[in-house]
Scaffold this motif. Structure first.
Motif, PDB file in Angstrom:
ATOM      1  N   ALA A 215       0.831  -1.207   0.000  1.00 21.03           N
ATOM      2  CA  ALA A 215       0.000   0.000   0.000  1.00 21.03           C
ATOM      3  C   ALA A 215       0.858   1.247   0.000  1.00 21.03           C
ATOM      4  O   ALA A 215       0.532   2.246  -0.663  1.00 21.03           O
ATOM      5  CB  ALA A 215      -0.924  -0.016   1.214  1.00 21.03           C
ATOM      6  N   LEU A 216       1.960   1.213   0.743  1.00 20.41           N
ATOM      7  CA  LEU A 216       2.893   2.338   0.745  1.00 20.41           C
ATOM      8  C   LEU A 216       3.453   2.578  -0.653  1.00 20.41           C
ATOM      9  O   LEU A 216       3.528   3.721  -1.121  1.00 20.41           O
ATOM     10  CB  LEU A 216       4.032   2.058   1.729  1.00 20.41           C
ATOM     11  CG  LEU A 216       5.172   3.080   1.764  1.00 20.41           C
ATOM     12  CD1 LEU A 216       4.704   4.402   2.359  1.00 20.41           C
ATOM     13  CD2 LEU A 216       6.357   2.534   2.567  1.00 20.41           C
ATOM     14  N   ASP A 217       3.808   1.519  -1.316  1.00 24.81           N
ATOM     15  CA  ASP A 217       4.459   1.640  -2.625  1.00 24.81           C
ATOM     16  C   ASP A 217       3.483   1.923  -3.766  1.00 24.81           C
ATOM     17  O   ASP A 217       3.787   2.720  -4.663  1.00 24.81           O
ATOM     18  CB  ASP A 217       5.217   0.350  -2.954  1.00 24.81           C
ATOM     19  CG  ASP A 217       6.426   0.129  -2.066  1.00 24.81           C
ATOM     20  OD1 ASP A 217       6.879   1.090  -1.423  1.00 24.81           O
ATOM     21  OD2 ASP A 217       6.899  -1.031  -2.009  1.00 24.81           O
ATOM     22  N   HIS A 218       2.311   1.261  -3.728  1.00 27.90           N
ATOM     23  CA  HIS A 218       1.456   1.261  -4.907  1.00 27.90           C
ATOM     24  C   HIS A 218       0.007   1.650  -4.646  1.00 27.90           C
ATOM     25  O   HIS A 218      -0.774   1.734  -5.606  1.00 27.90           O
ATOM     26  CB  HIS A 218       1.446  -0.148  -5.545  1.00 27.90           C
ATOM     27  CG  HIS A 218       2.805  -0.710  -5.782  1.00 27.90           C
ATOM     28  ND1 HIS A 218       3.734  -0.123  -6.619  1.00 27.90           N
ATOM     29  CD2 HIS A 218       3.402  -1.834  -5.277  1.00 27.90           C
ATOM     30  CE1 HIS A 218       4.846  -0.847  -6.634  1.00 27.90           C
ATOM     31  NE2 HIS A 218       4.670  -1.890  -5.832  1.00 27.90           N
ATOM     32  N   GLY A 219      -0.380   1.873  -3.394  1.00 28.28           N
ATOM     33  CA  GLY A 219      -1.771   2.166  -3.111  1.00 28.28           C
ATOM     34  C   GLY A 219      -2.231   3.471  -3.735  1.00 28.28           C
ATOM     35  O   GLY A 219      -1.474   4.444  -3.821  1.00 28.28           O
ATOM     36  N   THR A 220      -3.472   3.488  -4.184  1.00 26.70           N
ATOM     37  CA  THR A 220      -4.045   4.709  -4.745  1.00 26.70           C
ATOM     38  C   THR A 220      -4.370   5.674  -3.623  1.00 26.70           C
ATOM     39  O   THR A 220      -5.054   5.307  -2.659  1.00 26.70           O
ATOM     40  CB  THR A 220      -5.325   4.380  -5.536  1.00 26.70           C
ATOM     41  OG1 THR A 220      -4.990   3.488  -6.607  1.00 26.70           O
ATOM     42  CG2 THR A 220      -5.966   5.633  -6.100  1.00 26.70           C
ATOM     43  N   LEU A 221      -3.892   6.894  -3.739  1.00 25.11           N
ATOM     44  CA  LEU A 221      -4.112   7.877  -2.682  1.00 25.11           C
ATOM     45  C   LEU A 221      -5.604   8.104  -2.473  1.00 25.11           C
ATOM     46  O   LEU A 221      -6.388   8.207  -3.418  1.00 25.11           O
ATOM     47  CB  LEU A 221      -3.417   9.193  -3.046  1.00 25.11           C
ATOM     48  CG  LEU A 221      -1.892   9.136  -3.200  1.00 25.11           C
ATOM     49  CD1 LEU A 221      -1.337  10.523  -3.510  1.00 25.11           C
ATOM     50  CD2 LEU A 221      -1.226   8.551  -1.966  1.00 25.11           C
ATOM     51  N   GLY A 222      -5.981   8.172  -1.205  1.00 22.52           N
ATOM     52  CA  GLY A 222      -7.366   8.380  -0.846  1.00 22.52           C
ATOM     53  C   GLY A 222      -8.191   7.109  -0.744  1.00 22.52           C
ATOM     54  O   GLY A 222      -9.350   7.157  -0.347  1.00 22.52           O
ATOM     55  N   ARG A 223      -7.603   5.947  -1.070  1.00 23.04           N
ATOM     56  CA  ARG A 223      -8.353   4.697  -1.059  1.00 23.04           C
ATOM     57  C   ARG A 223      -8.064   3.902   0.216  1.00 23.04           C
ATOM     58  O   ARG A 223      -7.015   4.050   0.840  1.00 23.04           O
ATOM     59  CB  ARG A 223      -8.000   3.812  -2.256  1.00 23.04           C
ATOM     60  CG  ARG A 223      -8.268   4.451  -3.593  1.00 23.04           C
ATOM     61  CD  ARG A 223      -8.513   3.410  -4.670  1.00 23.04           C
ATOM     62  NE  ARG A 223      -9.935   3.021  -4.683  1.00 23.04           N
ATOM     63  CZ  ARG A 223     -10.472   2.246  -5.610  1.00 23.04           C
ATOM     64  NH1 ARG A 223      -9.726   1.740  -6.576  1.00 23.04           N
ATOM     65  NH2 ARG A 223     -11.747   1.958  -5.582  1.00 23.04           N
ATOM     66  N   SER A 224      -9.010   3.039   0.563  1.00 25.51           N
ATOM     67  CA  SER A 224      -8.841   2.084   1.645  1.00 25.51           C
ATOM     68  C   SER A 224      -8.701   0.692   1.050  1.00 25.51           C
ATOM     69  O   SER A 224      -9.299   0.377   0.013  1.00 25.51           O
ATOM     70  CB  SER A 224     -10.038   2.116   2.595  1.00 25.51           C
ATOM     71  OG  SER A 224     -10.159   3.370   3.228  1.00 25.51           O
ATOM     72  N   TYR A 225      -7.916  -0.156   1.730  1.00 33.38           N
ATOM     73  CA  TYR A 225      -7.704  -1.525   1.279  1.00 33.38           C
ATOM     74  C   TYR A 225      -7.858  -2.479   2.460  1.00 33.38           C
ATOM     75  O   TYR A 225      -7.115  -2.391   3.438  1.00 33.38           O
ATOM     76  CB  TYR A 225      -6.295  -1.694   0.694  1.00 33.38           C
ATOM     77  CG  TYR A 225      -6.056  -0.917  -0.571  1.00 33.38           C
ATOM     78  CD1 TYR A 225      -6.346  -1.461  -1.826  1.00 33.38           C
ATOM     79  CD2 TYR A 225      -5.523   0.372  -0.529  1.00 33.38           C
ATOM     80  CE1 TYR A 225      -6.114  -0.743  -2.990  1.00 33.38           C
ATOM     81  CE2 TYR A 225      -5.299   1.097  -1.686  1.00 33.38           C
ATOM     82  CZ  TYR A 225      -5.595   0.537  -2.919  1.00 33.38           C
ATOM     83  OH  TYR A 225      -5.371   1.257  -4.078  1.00 33.38           O
ATOM     84  N   VAL A 226      -8.820  -3.378   2.365  1.00 32.12           N
ATOM     85  CA  VAL A 226      -8.938  -4.451   3.348  1.00 32.12           C
ATOM     86  C   VAL A 226      -7.789  -5.434   3.134  1.00 32.12           C
ATOM     87  O   VAL A 226      -7.513  -5.851   2.003  1.00 32.12           O
ATOM     88  CB  VAL A 226     -10.288  -5.175   3.211  1.00 32.12           C
ATOM     89  CG1 VAL A 226     -10.309  -6.465   4.032  1.00 32.12           C
ATOM     90  CG2 VAL A 226     -11.425  -4.255   3.634  1.00 32.12           C
ATOM     91  N   LEU A 227      -7.116  -5.797   4.221  1.00 36.80           N
ATOM     92  CA  LEU A 227      -6.048  -6.793   4.181  1.00 36.80           C
ATOM     93  C   LEU A 227      -6.484  -7.982   5.024  1.00 36.80           C
ATOM     94  O   LEU A 227      -6.362  -7.972   6.251  1.00 36.80           O
ATOM     95  CB  LEU A 227      -4.733  -6.208   4.714  1.00 36.80           C
ATOM     96  CG  LEU A 227      -4.189  -4.974   3.989  1.00 36.80           C
ATOM     97  CD1 LEU A 227      -2.911  -4.488   4.657  1.00 36.80           C
ATOM     98  CD2 LEU A 227      -3.935  -5.273   2.500  1.00 36.80           C
ATOM     99  N   GLY A 228      -7.035  -8.983   4.369  1.00 37.43           N
ATOM    100  CA  GLY A 228      -7.549 -10.139   5.087  1.00 37.43           C
ATOM    101  C   GLY A 228      -6.778 -11.395   4.761  1.00 37.43           C
ATOM    102  O   GLY A 228      -5.642 -11.347   4.279  1.00 37.43           O
ATOM    103  N   GLY A 229      -7.389 -12.520   5.035  1.00 38.73           N
ATOM    104  CA  GLY A 229      -6.761 -13.802   4.758  1.00 38.73           C
ATOM    105  C   GLY A 229      -7.799 -14.849   4.437  1.00 38.73           C
ATOM    106  O   GLY A 229      -7.959 -15.271   3.308  1.00 38.73           O
ATOM    107  N   GLU A 230      -8.550 -15.292   5.452  1.00 35.16           N
ATOM    108  CA  GLU A 230      -9.569 -16.302   5.217  1.00 35.16           C
ATOM    109  C   GLU A 230     -10.739 -16.069   6.166  1.00 35.16           C
ATOM    110  O   GLU A 230     -10.552 -15.960   7.379  1.00 35.16           O
ATOM    111  CB  GLU A 230      -8.991 -17.698   5.423  1.00 35.16           C
ATOM    112  CG  GLU A 230      -9.939 -18.815   5.021  1.00 35.16           C
ATOM    113  CD  GLU A 230      -9.229 -20.149   4.878  1.00 35.16           C
ATOM    114  OE1 GLU A 230      -9.850 -21.163   5.233  1.00 35.16           O
ATOM    115  OE2 GLU A 230      -8.075 -20.179   4.399  1.00 35.16           O
ATOM    116  N   ILE A 231     -11.918 -15.999   5.605  1.00 35.88           N
ATOM    117  CA  ILE A 231     -13.123 -15.814   6.403  1.00 35.88           C
ATOM    118  C   ILE A 231     -13.498 -17.149   7.053  1.00 35.88           C
ATOM    119  O   ILE A 231     -13.608 -18.169   6.378  1.00 35.88           O
ATOM    120  CB  ILE A 231     -14.271 -15.289   5.531  1.00 35.88           C
ATOM    121  CG1 ILE A 231     -14.000 -13.838   5.159  1.00 35.88           C
ATOM    122  CG2 ILE A 231     -15.616 -15.425   6.235  1.00 35.88           C
ATOM    123  CD1 ILE A 231     -15.044 -13.221   4.281  1.00 35.88           C
ATOM    124  N   VAL A 232     -13.701 -17.102   8.357  1.00 33.56           N
ATOM    125  CA  VAL A 232     -13.925 -18.347   9.088  1.00 33.56           C
ATOM    126  C   VAL A 232     -14.591 -18.025  10.418  1.00 33.56           C
ATOM    127  O   VAL A 232     -14.570 -16.873  10.878  1.00 33.56           O
ATOM    128  CB  VAL A 232     -12.573 -19.070   9.307  1.00 33.56           C
ATOM    129  CG1 VAL A 232     -11.704 -18.328  10.309  1.00 33.56           C
ATOM    130  CG2 VAL A 232     -12.760 -20.519   9.719  1.00 33.56           C
TER     131      VAL A 232
END
Length: 336
Positions: A215-232
């Motif tokens: 996200a630091l390197d490539h994230g779009t400014l102003g956007r949010s990104y969920v960082l998940g793994g597996e829903i359980v």
């Protein structure tokens, strides 16, 4: 790149700082206690906390970017700890982002959480979800919602900010309540599972750290990104860990009536119950996968990496799998 980091002595953001150092970035870390900075060899240390504007200004002088991950993550706290949580999670976020704007950094990342979506009641939401439920499952959740809105305001005002929202973190060295539960399973010392229906999005620590750096390197400014793994659900996660370790899963769950009775004797358990009973913290990380190349490992692999690394799991590290699961809950386990 020169990066100022808060929360670098914590579980997740410590892994972020070490990753930045390993790739050759200059890291300046805000720390309160040098004894907690043993894993930050190669970083420049700035002593202070989120109440010190002088320390924040000194830390950001001459840097290119800021990662703000310091937070208090606790459930079931008293009045004094609530005041500290408000000061750190909300007001501290405001101070960091205000200082970052004044310093003219070119990139900033704020570590939020998918808990800001609240109880999703079985639905899998994403970053476009607009919360309408005015109730909170915990005071921690409330402070992170407030801090998330602080971050959104600074992004709207021109701070070059990307927001990441980790799910429930696990991995080697996790001393959170959930980490202690998994460790009890690994030691064969969990006779009954509390809140087996609690829905989480379980994400391995190093995968979240990788996502934050992406996200630091490539994230779009102003956007949010969920960082998940597996829903359980918790009960299924416990069963998966038991299977990874080749032992029977606990046969029983803790009766809700027993938890309610315990809350009468220990009132702080009331918040533990409201944050877990009939609750799901579920959100999709599809955006992070598509835009950042985020690729967290699946739960079985992550649990093997954590609790049975010599029994088929990959060594903990930056490796990633191509798991196709979506996402869930809690938080960054980072601390000031």
């Amino acid at each position: 790149m020169r990066v100022f980091v808060t929360g670098a002595t914590g579980f997740v953001v410590g892994a972020v700082a070490r990753r930045l150092i390993a790739r050759g970035d200059g890291v300046r870390a805000l720390v309160r206690d040098a004894r907690r900075a043993s894993g930050l060899e190669g970083a420049e240390l700035v002593y202070g906390d989120l109440t010190s504007e002088d320390a924040l200004r000194a830390g950001m002088r001459g840097v290119d970017a800021v990662i703000h991950g310091a937070a208090i993550y606790e459930i079931g706290v008293g009045p004094a700890r609530r005041r500290a949580m408000l000061e750190t999670n909300v007001r501290g976020t405001g101070r960091v982002l205000s200082t970052a704007m004044a310093a003219g950094v070119t990139r900033a990342v704020y570590v939020s959480t998918i808990a800001v979506f609240g109880n999703t009641r079985g639905a899998i939401v994403d970053e476009t979800f607009v919360r309408t439920d005015p109730t909170y499952t915990s005071y921690y959740e409330e402070t992170k919602v407030l801090a998330h809105h602080v971050a959104l305001r600074y992004a709207a005002d021109g701070l070059p900010l990307v927001i990441v929202q980790p799910g429930q973190v696990y991995g080697p060295g996790d001393h959170s309540g959930f980490g202690r539960l998994l460790s009890a399973v690994a030691r064969g010392r969990l006779p009954a599972v509390p809140f087996p229906e609690l829905g989480l999005n379980l994400a391995f620590r190093d995968d979240i750290a990788d996502g934050i750096v992406r996200a630091l390197d490539h994230g779009t400014l102003g956007r949010s990104y969920v960082l998940g793994g597996e829903i359980v659900r918790v009960g299924d996660a416990v069963a998966t860990l038991a299977d990874v370790l080749g032992r029977p899963a606990p046969r029983w769950s803790v009766p809700p009536a027993l938890l309610e009775l315990a809350a009468l004797l220990r009132p702080r358990l009331r918040e533990v119950i409201t944050s877990a009973r009939d609750v799901t913290f579920w959100a999709s990380d599809a955006r992070a996968r598509a835009e950042l190349g985020y690729a967290p490992r699946d739960l079985r692999t992550g649990l093997a990496d954590t609790y049975a690394p010599t029994a088929g799991g990959r060594p903990p590290g930056p490796q990633r799998s191509s798991s196709s699961s979506s996402d869930s809950s809690s938080d960054s386990n980072s601390s000031e």
